[in-house]
Design a protein around this motif. Structure first.
Motif, PDB file in Angstrom:
ATOM      1  N   GLU A 275     -97.748  95.155 -39.112  1.00  0.00           N
ATOM      2  CA  GLU A 275     -98.014  93.719 -39.101  1.00  0.00           C
ATOM      3  C   GLU A 275     -96.738  92.906 -38.867  1.00  0.00           C
ATOM      4  OE1 GLU A 275    -100.997  92.362 -39.226  1.00  0.00           O
ATOM      5  OE2 GLU A 275    -101.897  94.353 -39.358  1.00  0.00           O
ATOM      6  N   PRO A 276     -96.804  91.852 -38.036  1.00  0.00           N
ATOM      7  CA  PRO A 276     -95.631  90.988 -37.856  1.00  0.00           C
ATOM      8  C   PRO A 276     -95.350  90.178 -39.115  1.00  0.00           C
ATOM      9  CG  PRO A 276     -97.533  90.064 -36.726  1.00  0.00           C
ATOM     10  CD  PRO A 276     -97.952  91.424 -37.216  1.00  0.00           C
ATOM     11  N   HIS A 277     -94.120  89.735 -39.248  1.00  0.00           N
ATOM     12  CA  HIS A 277     -93.672  88.958 -40.410  1.00  0.00           C
ATOM     13  C   HIS A 277     -92.965  87.717 -39.881  1.00  0.00           C
ATOM     14  CE1 HIS A 277     -91.337  87.958 -44.032  1.00  0.00           C
ATOM     15  NE2 HIS A 277     -92.129  88.761 -44.710  1.00  0.00           N
ATOM     16  N   VAL A 278     -93.053  86.605 -40.596  1.00  0.00           N
ATOM     17  CA  VAL A 278     -92.480  85.359 -40.101  1.00  0.00           C
ATOM     18  C   VAL A 278     -90.956  85.414 -40.002  1.00  0.00           C
ATOM     19  CG1 VAL A 278     -94.395  83.957 -40.944  1.00  0.00           C
ATOM     20  CG2 VAL A 278     -92.396  84.291 -42.408  1.00  0.00           C
ATOM     21  N   ARG A 279     -90.312  86.366 -40.673  1.00  0.00           N
ATOM     22  CA  ARG A 279     -88.854  86.484 -40.624  1.00  0.00           C
ATOM     23  C   ARG A 279     -88.378  87.628 -39.728  1.00  0.00           C
ATOM     24  NH1 ARG A 279     -86.452  81.909 -43.142  1.00  0.00           N
ATOM     25  NH2 ARG A 279     -87.969  81.167 -44.683  1.00  0.00           N
ATOM     26  N   ASP A 280     -89.275  88.171 -38.905  1.00  0.00           N
ATOM     27  CA  ASP A 280     -88.895  89.294 -38.049  1.00  0.00           C
ATOM     28  C   ASP A 280     -87.738  88.946 -37.116  1.00  0.00           C
ATOM     29  OD1 ASP A 280     -90.667  91.101 -39.114  1.00  0.00           O
ATOM     30  OD2 ASP A 280     -92.158  90.923 -37.520  1.00  0.00           O
ATOM     31  N   TYR A 281     -87.779  87.764 -36.505  1.00  0.00           N
ATOM     32  CA  TYR A 281     -86.710  87.405 -35.572  1.00  0.00           C
ATOM     33  C   TYR A 281     -85.348  87.355 -36.274  1.00  0.00           C
ATOM     34  CZ  TYR A 281     -90.207  86.027 -32.055  1.00  0.00           C
ATOM     35  OH  TYR A 281     -91.238  86.019 -31.137  1.00  0.00           O
ATOM     36  N   LEU A 304     -82.147  93.778 -29.923  1.00  0.00           N
ATOM     37  CA  LEU A 304     -81.911  92.669 -28.996  1.00  0.00           C
ATOM     38  C   LEU A 304     -83.228  92.258 -28.336  1.00  0.00           C
ATOM     39  CD1 LEU A 304     -78.591  93.939 -27.399  1.00  0.00           C
ATOM     40  CD2 LEU A 304     -78.836  91.822 -28.714  1.00  0.00           C
ATOM     41  N   ASP A 305     -84.024  93.239 -27.946  1.00  0.00           N
ATOM     42  CA  ASP A 305     -85.343  92.932 -27.381  1.00  0.00           C
ATOM     43  C   ASP A 305     -86.252  92.297 -28.441  1.00  0.00           C
ATOM     44  OD1 ASP A 305     -84.518  93.982 -24.968  1.00  0.00           O
ATOM     45  OD2 ASP A 305     -85.510  95.919 -25.246  1.00  0.00           O
ATOM     46  N   GLY A 306     -86.136  92.797 -29.682  1.00  0.00           N
ATOM     47  CA  GLY A 306     -86.966  92.277 -30.770  1.00  0.00           C
ATOM     48  C   GLY A 306     -86.664  90.847 -31.146  1.00  0.00           C
ATOM     49  N   MET A 307     -85.467  90.355 -30.778  1.00  0.00           N
ATOM     50  CA  MET A 307     -85.096  88.979 -31.082  1.00  0.00           C
ATOM     51  C   MET A 307     -85.955  87.961 -30.343  1.00  0.00           C
ATOM     52  SD  MET A 307     -80.935  89.328 -31.090  1.00  0.00           S
ATOM     53  CE  MET A 307     -80.724  87.590 -30.666  1.00  0.00           C
TER      54      MET A 307
END
Length: 335
Positions: A275-281, A304-307
């Protein structure tokens, strides 16, 4: 709800003021609803901001993020917000007042070391921070289960140099309400850092504890690279003062290479979650920079791609004078 003519720019001026950079700075989140509310609040309409805060009262991760972003948008307008809040007794409005005053205070202080803040500026910083306390307590009283006002009080406590007992009490209040809350752990780690009177040993132990208790998919593991950047920064600044390019180059090569294995284990633990999280970036920024410094090309590329082209000042500002330039310089080698 308007705010006394605040905003009201023409469409042409608004477009001119919002260039489209390659990297998006200061917006390490993916929340179109928040973006729309920020635009409305920037133009003087308060209602959209209150609506997006009210709708996430049961989601502390989203609520704390939105409160911080909207508070920054409202810098310079805390007194106007207070006038409205006195009439409304709304927990979301009092939270926004507190956040706006915190953002105003830290804007006064600046991002430099404590030694760089003059006596007059420090006095104004402290007095502005103190004005955030009552609104946040009023918000907490109106919504007792809400962790957000207590999280907002953490940078207030740090800036006012409250003693450890008071900070520990504040920490317990948050953990009782939201035990895995990302920004609370970020603030706790900062409080434990040596630059705020703590120690590297306790800060690193706390960061390792965050990794140990994190579940798959929780970016709380990013407290580990954050802690290593907090140990890197004072060493880097000292060598800059000494004008020692050879020692700086050695530090840059060795500091993160020594901890690359534990960083890799933490990153792997996080990324197994679905699951994605709001602080992933934010977490991807920390790991990307750390793996760039450790010269781990494969892992650096993943993060870097995940940013998602969203750039956070921490950690990139810790590596050089200009955030964007430092990002491009590091990422060009590893993408």
């Amino acid at each position: 709800m308007g705010l006394f003519g605040w905003g009201k720019r023409s469409a042409a001026r608004k477009e001119a003021a919002l260039p489209k950079p390659v990297m998006i700075q200061h917006r390490t989140y993916d929340d179109p609803v928040l973006d729309a509310a920020v635009a409305e609040v920037s133009e003087g309409s308060l209602q959209a901001g209150l609506t997006v805060l009210a709708e996430c009262r049961e989601d502390p991760e989203t609520r704390t993020l939105r409160a911080a972003v909207l508070g920054k948008t409202a810098i310079g307008h805390s007194d106007e917000l207070t006038t409205i809040a006195e009439q409304a007794e709304d927990p979301d409005l009092w939270l926004l007042v507190g956040e706006a005053r915190i953002q105003e205070a830290w804007a006064i202080r600046g991002s430099g070391s404590g030694a760089s803040v003059g006596a007059d500026r420090a006095k104004l910083f402290h007095s502005t921070l103190r004005r955030a306390v009552e609104p946040l307590h009023r918000s907490a009283k109106l919504l007792p289960k809400d962790a957000a006002p207590w999280v907002s009080l953490m940078p207030v406590a740090r800036g006012l140099n409250v003693d450890r007992e008071q900070h520990d009490d504040l920490w317990r209040k948050i953990i009782d309400r939201a035990p895995m809350l990302y920004p609370a752990h970020w603030q706790r780690l900062q409080y434990l850092a040596a630059k705020w009177g703590g120690s590297e040993e306790e800060m690193l132990a706390f960061a390792h504890g965050c990794v140990d208790k994190s579940t798959p998919g929780n970016p709380l593991v990013a407290m580990l690279p954050l802690a290593h950047f907090e140990t890197y920064l004072p060493r880097f600044r000292k060598l800059l003062e000494e004008r020692s390019p050879l020692k700086i180059a050695t530090l840059q090569v060795r500091h993160f290479a020594k901890v690359a294995e534990e960083l890799a284990e933490a990153a792997d633990r996080w990324q197994t979650g679905p699951e994605p999280h709001v602080r992933d970036y934010e977490a991807h920024n920390l790991f990307a920079a750390a793996f760039c410094m450790a010269m781990d090309k494969d892992r650096a590329k993943i993060h870097l791609d995940g940013m998602g082209d969203r750039l956070h000042g921490i950690p990139w500002a810790y590596l050089g004078a200009d955030v964007l330039e430092e990002y491009h310089q590091r990422s060009a080698k590893y993408r």
